[in-house]
Design a protein around this motif. Structure first.
Motif, PDB file in Angstrom:
ATOM      1  N   ASP A 296       0.832  -1.211   0.000  1.00 10.53           N
ATOM      2  CA  ASP A 296       0.000   0.000   0.000  1.00 10.53           C
ATOM      3  C   ASP A 296       0.863   1.256   0.000  1.00 10.53           C
ATOM      4  N   LEU A 297       1.934   1.230   0.782  1.00  8.40           N
ATOM      5  CA  LEU A 297       2.825   2.391   0.828  1.00  8.40           C
ATOM      6  C   LEU A 297       3.534   2.584  -0.519  1.00  8.40           C
ATOM      7  N   VAL A 298       3.880   1.470  -1.163  1.00 11.28           N
ATOM      8  CA  VAL A 298       4.520   1.558  -2.484  1.00 11.28           C
ATOM      9  C   VAL A 298       3.558   2.186  -3.486  1.00 11.28           C
ATOM     10  N   ARG A 299       2.314   1.731  -3.500  1.00  8.00           N
ATOM     11  CA  ARG A 299       1.321   2.304  -4.427  1.00  8.00           C
ATOM     12  C   ARG A 299       1.090   3.773  -4.115  1.00  8.00           C
ATOM     13  N   GLU A 300       1.006   4.102  -2.826  1.00  7.95           N
ATOM     14  CA  GLU A 300       0.773   5.491  -2.431  1.00  7.95           C
ATOM     15  C   GLU A 300       1.929   6.392  -2.848  1.00  7.95           C
ATOM     16  N   SER A 301       3.136   5.849  -2.860  1.00  5.96           N
ATOM     17  CA  SER A 301       4.300   6.637  -3.256  1.00  5.96           C
ATOM     18  C   SER A 301       4.393   6.802  -4.763  1.00  5.96           C
ATOM     19  N   LEU A 302       3.932   5.801  -5.516  1.00  6.80           N
ATOM     20  CA  LEU A 302       4.028   5.861  -6.977  1.00  6.80           C
ATOM     21  C   LEU A 302       2.877   6.636  -7.616  1.00  6.80           C
ATOM     22  N   ALA A 303       1.709   6.629  -6.972  1.00  5.60           N
ATOM     23  CA  ALA A 303       0.523   7.243  -7.585  1.00  5.60           C
ATOM     24  C   ALA A 303       0.729   8.721  -7.926  1.00  5.60           C
ATOM     25  N   PRO A 304       1.299   9.555  -7.039  1.00  9.56           N
ATOM     26  CA  PRO A 304       1.511  10.961  -7.418  1.00  9.56           C
ATOM     27  C   PRO A 304       2.472  11.114  -8.591  1.00  9.56           C
ATOM     28  N   VAL A 305       3.435  10.200  -8.722  1.00  7.77           N
ATOM     29  CA  VAL A 305       4.351  10.270  -9.861  1.00  7.77           C
ATOM     30  C   VAL A 305       3.578  10.039 -11.153  1.00  7.77           C
ATOM     31  N   GLY A 306       2.619   9.101 -11.108  1.00  3.98           N
ATOM     32  CA  GLY A 306       1.786   8.869 -12.277  1.00  3.98           C
ATOM     33  C   GLY A 306       0.976  10.094 -12.650  1.00  3.98           C
ATOM     34  N   GLU A 307       0.416  10.780 -11.640  1.00  2.00           N
ATOM     35  CA  GLU A 307      -0.333  12.010 -11.917  1.00  2.00           C
ATOM     36  C   GLU A 307       0.573  13.069 -12.529  1.00  2.00           C
ATOM     37  N   LEU A 308       1.785  13.177 -11.994  1.00  2.00           N
ATOM     38  CA  LEU A 308       2.712  14.176 -12.511  1.00  2.00           C
ATOM     39  C   LEU A 308       3.098  13.867 -13.957  1.00  2.00           C
ATOM     40  N   LEU A 309       3.320  12.594 -14.274  1.00  2.11           N
ATOM     41  CA  LEU A 309       3.646  12.230 -15.651  1.00  2.11           C
ATOM     42  C   LEU A 309       2.499  12.585 -16.592  1.00  2.11           C
TER      43      LEU A 309
ATOM     44  N   PRO B 277      -5.233  15.107  -7.807  1.00  2.00           N
ATOM     45  CA  PRO B 277      -5.643  15.176  -6.396  1.00  2.00           C
ATOM     46  C   PRO B 277      -4.639  14.558  -5.428  1.00  2.00           C
ATOM     47  N   ARG B 278      -3.918  13.518  -5.878  1.00  7.96           N
ATOM     48  CA  ARG B 278      -2.953  12.906  -4.959  1.00  7.96           C
ATOM     49  C   ARG B 278      -1.779  13.841  -4.691  1.00  7.96           C
ATOM     50  N   ILE B 279      -1.313  14.514  -5.724  1.00  8.09           N
ATOM     51  CA  ILE B 279      -0.237  15.482  -5.508  1.00  8.09           C
ATOM     52  C   ILE B 279      -0.730  16.614  -4.620  1.00  8.09           C
ATOM     53  N   ALA B 280      -1.976  17.037  -4.812  1.00  5.60           N
ATOM     54  CA  ALA B 280      -2.521  18.155  -4.042  1.00  5.60           C
ATOM     55  C   ALA B 280      -2.616  17.830  -2.560  1.00  5.60           C
ATOM     56  N   ARG B 281      -2.589  16.539  -2.204  1.00  2.78           N
ATOM     57  CA  ARG B 281      -2.643  16.188  -0.780  1.00  2.78           C
ATOM     58  C   ARG B 281      -1.410  16.654  -0.013  1.00  2.78           C
ATOM     59  N   LEU B 282      -0.338  16.984  -0.722  1.00  2.29           N
ATOM     60  CA  LEU B 282       0.855  17.508  -0.039  1.00  2.29           C
ATOM     61  C   LEU B 282       0.615  18.898   0.545  1.00  2.29           C
ATOM     62  N   ARG B 283      -0.419  19.562   0.077  1.00  2.00           N
ATOM     63  CA  ARG B 283      -0.653  20.948   0.478  1.00  2.00           C
ATOM     64  C   ARG B 283      -1.023  21.028   1.956  1.00  2.00           C
ATOM     65  N   VAL B 284      -0.378  21.959   2.655  1.00  2.00           N
ATOM     66  CA  VAL B 284      -0.667  22.229   4.063  1.00  2.00           C
ATOM     67  C   VAL B 284      -0.921  23.719   4.220  1.00  2.00           C
ATOM     68  N   PRO B 285      -1.632  24.118   5.277  1.00  2.00           N
ATOM     69  CA  PRO B 285      -1.847  25.561   5.503  1.00  2.00           C
ATOM     70  C   PRO B 285      -0.515  26.282   5.704  1.00  2.00           C
ATOM     71  N   VAL B 286      -0.399  27.424   5.073  1.00  2.79           N
ATOM     72  CA  VAL B 286       0.820  28.232   5.179  1.00  2.79           C
ATOM     73  C   VAL B 286       0.550  29.380   6.154  1.00  2.79           C
TER      74      VAL B 286
ATOM     75  N   ILE C  91       1.507  -2.926  -9.321  1.00  2.00           N
ATOM     76  CA  ILE C  91       2.049  -3.661  -8.176  1.00  2.00           C
ATOM     77  C   ILE C  91       1.291  -4.979  -8.073  1.00  2.00           C
ATOM     78  N   ALA C  92       1.989  -6.064  -8.356  1.00  2.00           N
ATOM     79  CA  ALA C  92       1.394  -7.387  -8.284  1.00  2.00           C
ATOM     80  C   ALA C  92       1.414  -7.882  -6.840  1.00  2.00           C
ATOM     81  N   PRO C  93       0.575  -8.850  -6.509  1.00  2.00           N
ATOM     82  CA  PRO C  93       0.590  -9.385  -5.143  1.00  2.00           C
ATOM     83  C   PRO C  93       1.905 -10.103  -4.840  1.00  2.00           C
ATOM     84  N   VAL C  94       2.175 -10.269  -3.556  1.00  2.00           N
ATOM     85  CA  VAL C  94       3.401 -10.949  -3.142  1.00  2.00           C
ATOM     86  C   VAL C  94       3.410 -12.360  -3.722  1.00  2.00           C
ATOM     87  N   GLY C  95       4.523 -12.713  -4.335  1.00  2.00           N
ATOM     88  CA  GLY C  95       4.631 -14.018  -4.973  1.00  2.00           C
ATOM     89  C   GLY C  95       3.987 -14.076  -6.335  1.00  2.00           C
TER      90      GLY C  95
END
Length: 824
Positions: free
Chosen positions: A69-82, A143-152, A321-325
């Motif tokens: 799940d963490l791997v998918r969460e880390s790759l998803a914003p890269v896909g949006e950026l591409l 939207p996934r990239i936008a989740r990085l936004r925090v109040p300034v 991301i395929a399942p383990v094994g």
């Protein structure tokens, strides 16, 4: 096992943003595997795409995660950026300075930040505000990239820092009114002191001061240089002397009070500057956590943009991301370091199903096998680190919880027992710890010892790893291992294509077929004697020769098949080109047909216009003839006028007939024209009143007008105008038909016609009724929108032959029918 705090975390970025959980493998195994894969060099390559040092440090600190799940969460914003970059969009971020130490001081109650520290905060606030605006702008698309936004923190903080500090971190005079006054007093006191010192310096007798002497500063006090031998001439305090001791730097007694005044003014200015710095620090202190979050947002966004820019630069796509094994699928996979060096890399396509757990790659020692091992290992490690490796669309990798890599150069004949022992130790650790979630990469398995024993050990190890379910990729030169795939389930062969004629590698990977070593062939090309080669070939075992012959035959069949496929591809391409040509030709023909139909419709409209003009001319002649007849006053003159009228009508009718017969209407038969007697599909006959553009005709059948398709009509006779004297009361001159016709209509139906059509039919009916000496004419126009009714009444009002007209009685049609009466 948790990851140690990274450099990014020390600078305000949490560790989970920059690194995943490392492999639960022995520390030695993890370090050796990633070192063998040159993982750090690839991270350094990706880090070069960051705009700031902290973003680059974040990339360098990344480690593979074992959480899918963490791997998918880390790759998803890269896909949006591409996707954004592919559409021509862009996201920008500014570099931010390190802020961890500043934030630590800021959280200490009573602390005061220095100018440079406040400047770092100001730059962070500016970068954070710009980053937040960028993330807000792309929120809908990414939207996934936008989740990085925090109040300034509020803009007033950055504005206050902008007003108080210059770009070097020094306080501006305008930082506060009191500081402005204090610094102005320092400036004035300094001017007074320097003026006094210059006056004293001029008063020193010639030779009492050094050549080119001027006011200077020593130990924080303003002084003038005086020669040592002239010391007695000037009262004052000596603060310093020159290196040669020949010059003394003296503060004259007359300037001491002014110097003290300057010191007091400077102290007050420093005190006020400290008050400004304290005030700025106190304003920032409540926002320390928000500052830390905003700083982390900027660094995390820089990290993400670096990964996205790298993926775009190598033409990569985010893998699944395929399942383990699960299965592993690589499309156009390339080694990232070879790409960075500008090497022309041949991409690899690899499919290993869930039941295919071991890939044994054999063939000549050309470097392709080791590159394949590293390409697979780096792809897995990079994906689990949130970095998109150089792979194409359709790639998918499972998440590995363990990785082992035994990769090295084993081509040297100096390999000894210690080297083999190291390989065996690694193999033992792998066999003990491997499971279905383990990736094992072994280069030249079984080498470094006797080929027979090494091959036997390698075969046993590969079978054991396959049974454990570990995904294993191994390379070998040992011929005994090439038959292992046929003997053991889950093991598949692979090789790199080799050009047997040129004895050069093509670096194209082939799954399912072992590779030949080509050792003797290469030796022959390099000049080894024929007798020696013959002796060597004789020493090769029969099994080896048989296997090599089979592989050679398989390669020959594959080459022939590839040639046949090439021919088929060429023929298919030719067929596709011919099909495309025919399609273009058909499209062109359709266009020409459409143009012809358009021209036919234009010609028909023109013919109808001409027919209407002919009818109007005939009407004018009728009216003129009637007027002449009425003016003549005698029966003989009236008959002469009527004969002239009949001749004119006959001539105009013939001209109209020629026009109608030569212009088809949207597919209407050339023999079908206005006035044509036709047989209806439902039975009975009728007369064609109108040929329309839509391929339909208006037909009068008895007292009924109907609209039918022209394809349902069958011509049965010549036109009514050509029936000669049938049904007529007499003949005119030259055989023309008689004017009076008992079949002339006393009623016409205009319902369903357009305004211009109704006008033409009405005029024709008026002419026919007058020629037939009918006393009246009923015109059925209906009530509808009133357009046809108003057209009829306009025509009747303008016709001098009409004595009067009015709506019919209510029981005979009312306002839907107009009754016309003619004059006598």
């Amino acid at each position: 096992m948790t990851a140690p705090e990274s450099g990014a975390a020390r600078n305000g970025v949490s560790a989970h943003q920059s690194a995943g959980t490392p492999f639960p493998f022995s520390p030695e195994g993890t370090a050796l595997a990633l070192e063998a894969l040159e993982f750090d060099r690839v991270l350094e390559l990706v880090a070069g795409f960051a705009v700031g040092p902290l973003g680059a440090e974040c990339i360098r600190a990344r480690q593979p995660s074992v959480d899918p799940d963490l791997v998918r969460e880390s790759l998803a914003p890269v896909g949006e950026l591409l996707a954004l970059l592919a559409q021509g969009g862009a996201v920008e971020v500014e570099a931010v300075p390190p802020l961890a130490a500043v934030l630590a001081r800021l959280r200490l109650e009573g602390s005061v930040l220095e100018g440079l520290e406040l400047l770092a905060v100001r730059r962070t606030l500016g970068a954070a505000r710009a980053a937040a605006a960028e993330l807000q702008r792309i929120a809908d698309e990414a939207p996934r990239i936008a989740r990085l936004r925090v109040p300034v923190p509020e803009a007033s903080l950055a504005k206050r820092l902008q007003e108080a500090l210059d770009d070097t971190g020094d306080l501006l005079d305008t930082a506060s009114p009191a500081l402005f006054r204090a610094r102005r007093e320092v400036h004035a006191a300094r001017e007074r002191l320097i003026k006094q010192l210059e006056s004293v310096l001029r008063g020193v007798e010639a030779g009492g001061a050094s050549s080119g002497a001027s006011v200077t500063v020593r130990n924080g006090r303003y002084v003038i240089p005086v020669r040592r031998d002239s010391r007695a001439r000037l009262a004052g305090i000596v603060h310093d002397e020159s290196a040669s001791a020949g010059t003394l730097f003296i503060e004259p007694s007359a300037a001491i009070e002014l110097g003290n005044a300057l010191r007091a003014a400077m102290t007050e200015a420093e005190r006020e500057a400290l008050r400004v710095l304290r005030d700025l620090t106190d304003r920032l202190r409540p926002h320390a956590d928000a500052l830390a979050a905003a700083h982390a947002m900027c660094v995390a966004l820089d990290d993400l943009l670096a990964r996205g820019r790298y993926a775009r630069s190598v033409g990569a796509a985010v893998p699944g991301i395929a399942p383990v094994g699960g299965a592993i699928t690589l499309r156009t996979a390339r080694h990232p370091l070879l790409l960075a060096r500008g090497v022309a890399v041949v991409a690899v396509d690899l499919d290993l199903g869930a039941g295919e757990r071991t890939l044994l790659v054999s063939g000549p020692n050309t470097g392709g096998k080791t590159v394949l091992l590293k390409t697979i290992g780096l792809a897995a490690a990079l994906v689990q680190s949130g970095i998109v490796p150089p792979v194409g669309t359709g790639s998918a990798l499972p998440v590995f919880t363990r990785i082992a890599a035994d990769i090295g150069d084993h081509q040297s004949i100096t390999a000894d027992l210690s080297t083999f022992s190291a390989h065996v130790a690694t193999l033992r650790r792998v066999l003990e710890e491997a499971d279905a979630a383990t990736l094992v990469l072994i280069d030249e398995i079984g080498s470094g010892t006797d080929p027979a024993e090494g091959g036997a050990l390698a075969a046993a190890a590969l079978v054991a790893l396959t049974r454990k379910g570990a995904l294993t990729v191994a390379t070998t030169h040992l011929g005994a291992l090439k038959a292992l795939a046929a003997e053991s389930e889950g093991i598949v062969n692979g090789s790199f294509e080799f050009d047997a004629e040129r004895l050069a590698p093509t670096y194209r990977f082939q799954k399912g077929r072992p590779g030949r070593s080509y050792g003797l062939a290469i030796a022959r090309r390099l000049g080894i004697g024929a007798e020696i080669l013959a002796d060597a070939e004789g020493r090769v075992s029969a099994a080896e020769r048989s296997l090599d012959a089979l592989l050679e035959a398989a390669e020959a069949r594959e080459r022939r098949l590839a040639e046949d496929q090439g021919v088929l591809r060429d023929r298919l391409a030719d067929a596709e080109r011919e099909t495309a040509r025919l399609a273009r030709q058909s499209q062109l023909q359709d266009g020409r047909d459409a143009e012809l139909r358009s021209r036919e419709r234009d010609a028909e409209r023109k013919a109808r216009t001409e027919a209407r003009r002919f009818l109007l001319d005939a009407r004018a002649q009728v009216e003129e003839a009637l007027r002449v007849a009425q003016a003549a006053g005698t029966e003989a003159a009236a008959r002469e006028a009527r004969r002239a009228l009949e001749d004119a009508i006959h001539a105009e009718g013939a001209a109209l007939e020629r026009v109608e017969e030569t212009v088809p209407a949207g597919g209407v038969p050339l023999t079908l024209a206005l006035g044509q007697q036709v047989r209806l599909a439902t039975g009975g006959t009728g007369e064609v009143l109108e040929l329309r553009d839509d391929g339909k005709a208006v037909v009068l059948a008895g007292a009924m007008r109907m609209v039918v398709g022209v394809e349902t009509l069958m011509p049965v006779a010549k036109r009514a105008r050509e029936r000669g004297s049938q049904g007529a009361t007499g003949h005119g001159r030259s055989g023309s038909p008689a004017v009076r016709n008992p079949d002339s209509p006393t009623e016409i139906d205009l319902r369903g016609l357009r305004g211009d059509e109704a006008e033409a039919v009405t005029l024709a009916a008026l002419d026919a009724a007058i020629l037939a000496d009918n006393p009246y004419l009923r015109i059925i126009h209906g009530m509808g929108t009133g357009v046809v009714r108003e057209t009829v009444r306009r025509v009747l009002a303008a016709d001098r032959r009409v004595a009067k007209f009015d709506f019919a009685p209510r029981n005979q049609g009312g306002t839907g029918v107009t009754v016309v009466e003619f004059g006598t």
